[in-house]
Write a protein that holds these residues in place. Structure first.
Motif, mmCIF file in Angstrom:
data_model
loop_
_atom_site.group_PDB
_atom_site.id
_atom_site.type_symbol
_atom_site.label_atom_id
_atom_site.label_comp_id
_atom_site.label_asym_id
_atom_site.label_seq_id
_atom_site.Cartn_x
_atom_site.Cartn_y
_atom_site.Cartn_z
ATOM 1 N N THR A 142 0.934 -1.067 0.079
ATOM 2 C CA THR A 142 0.007 0.010 -0.065
ATOM 3 C C THR A 142 0.976 1.151 0.022
ATOM 4 N N GLU A 150 0.033 1.600 -9.580
ATOM 5 C CA GLU A 150 -1.094 0.944 -9.652
ATOM 6 C C GLU A 150 -0.370 -0.475 -10.610
ATOM 7 N N ALA A 155 0.523 -2.338 -6.547
ATOM 8 C CA ALA A 155 0.385 -2.025 -5.411
ATOM 9 C C ALA A 155 -1.317 -1.327 -5.154
ATOM 10 N N THR A 156 -1.637 -1.265 -4.004
ATOM 11 C CA THR A 156 -2.859 -0.517 -3.394
ATOM 12 C C THR A 156 -2.326 0.833 -3.300
ATOM 13 N N ILE A 201 -3.341 4.984 -2.440
ATOM 14 C CA ILE A 201 -3.933 5.981 -2.090
ATOM 15 C C ILE A 201 -3.580 7.414 -2.412
ATOM 16 N N GLY A 222 -8.079 3.548 -10.692
ATOM 17 C CA GLY A 222 -7.961 2.446 -9.698
ATOM 18 C C GLY A 222 -7.296 2.992 -8.448
ATOM 19 N N ILE A 272 -7.424 4.921 -4.703
ATOM 20 C CA ILE A 272 -8.469 5.362 -3.529
ATOM 21 C C ILE A 272 -8.185 6.816 -3.547
ATOM 22 N N ALA A 303 -6.640 2.555 4.017
ATOM 23 C CA ALA A 303 -5.711 1.484 3.608
ATOM 24 C C ALA A 303 -6.172 0.134 4.080
ATOM 25 N N PRO A 304 -5.883 -0.755 3.272
ATOM 26 C CA PRO A 304 -6.567 -2.324 3.789
ATOM 27 C C PRO A 304 -5.571 -2.843 4.933
#
Length: 306
Positions: free
Chosen positions: A144, A163, A167-168, A170, A185, A187, A203-204
């Motif tokens: 992340t 992305e 990765a996630t 933000i 894609g 957040i 965040a996950p």
């Protein structure tokens, strides 16, 4: 030819556009008729004298690194490009904001067919910087990462490149950029008071890396509130934080190569990533262009058209 010049450090008003001789290409160099030249915040800081210790100016100074255009003629020893070729490139001589520019042959990449001139001329500095930042924090699938200034010139590319690493992502940006980020894609998280709590909620799990394209106290937020390891924080603004905290500051020069430029241009031409263009200005309106840049809150790049 017409070219941007300034004779002393100062505010945007020191800039003007003058008639100067067309430069001649030397050994290994190419003369390019400029069709578009991107502008960047670092150029404004150099013009103001804020980076004198790091990158001093010599007066009268030109301005600009990014350009795209058509090869006018080539100097001795050039064999990879010929007159009439469409190219994208960069210079370290602060001279691309002009009707013609001389560039080293090794600093050129072909312009993909169909890639608009204004987009092509905006790629190099922000593209190299975003590429280097993503590489510097060693993103892996499942990480992340937070990107501050996620809709700006560097940030808009950094979120997309991150992305693509799996990765996630933000993205910190104004609410007006929320939909643009979601479509890519990312957040979206609004900046301002309480931003650390909003990041943690989005965040996950933990935040693994942080890319700072904005400045301010984002480095401290990443270290102290998000508990990101310093070696996985990269800033292109807070050079002081390298010595203070041990973060990274991999910018334009760290990512600069013709191969990287060609790959970025390919990705953008194929619509796999997007470089937004906030606005174009004629070269003669350079003062208006940098005045708008200074206001901030732009999505993507401002580009001069000679």
């Amino acid at each position: 030819m017409k070219a941007v010049r300034f004779d002393q450090y100062g505010p945007v008003g020191v800039l003007d556009v003058r008639e100067v001789p067309v430069p001649e290409p030397g050994q290994g160099q190419v003369l390019v008729r400029v069709k578009a030249a991107g502008i960047n915040p670092g150029e404004a800081k150099i013009r103001e004298g804020a980076l004198h210790e790091r990158w001093p100016a010599t007066f009268p100074s030109g301005q600009g690194s990014d350009f795209a255009g058509v090869v006018e003629r080539v100097g001795p020893g050039v064999d990879a490009v010929a007159a009439g070729a469409d190219v994208i490139g960069w210079v370290d001589t602060r001279s691309s904001q002009a009707e013609y520019v001389v560039a080293d042959e090794r600093n050129l990449a072909p312009r993909p067919s169909g890639l608009p001139w204004e987009v092509a001329g905006a790629i190099p500095v922000v593209g190299f910087t975003a590429w280097a930042m993503v590489r510097a924090v060693d993103l892996k699938p499942g990480d992340t990462v937070v990107v501050a200034g996620a809709a700006g010139g560097v940030g808009s590319l950094a979120v997309q490149l991150a992305e693509r690493k799996g990765a996630t992502v933000i993205g910190l940006a104004s609410p007006s950029n929320r939909d643009w980020l979601i479509r890519r894609g990312v957040i979206p998280v609004a900046y301002g008071d309480g931003v650390a709590d909003r990041i943690r909620a989005a965040a996950p799990s933990t935040v693994d890396a942080f890319l700072d394209t904005f400045g301010g106290d984002y480095v401290e937020l990443a270290l102290n509130e998000l508990k990101v390891a310093p070696e996985r924080i990269d800033s292109v603004v807070r050079f002081d934080a390298v010595a203070t905290y041990g973060i990274k500051a991999d910018g334009n020069a760290a990512g600069a190569s013709a191969a990287t430029l060609e790959e970025l241009a390919r990705l953008i031409a194929a619509k796999e990533i997007e470089l937004p263009i906030a606005r174009t200005y004629p070269l003669t309106a350079v003062v208006a262009a940098y005045t708008e840049l200074a206001k901030g809150h732009l999505r993507g790049k401002i580009v001069l058209i000679p």
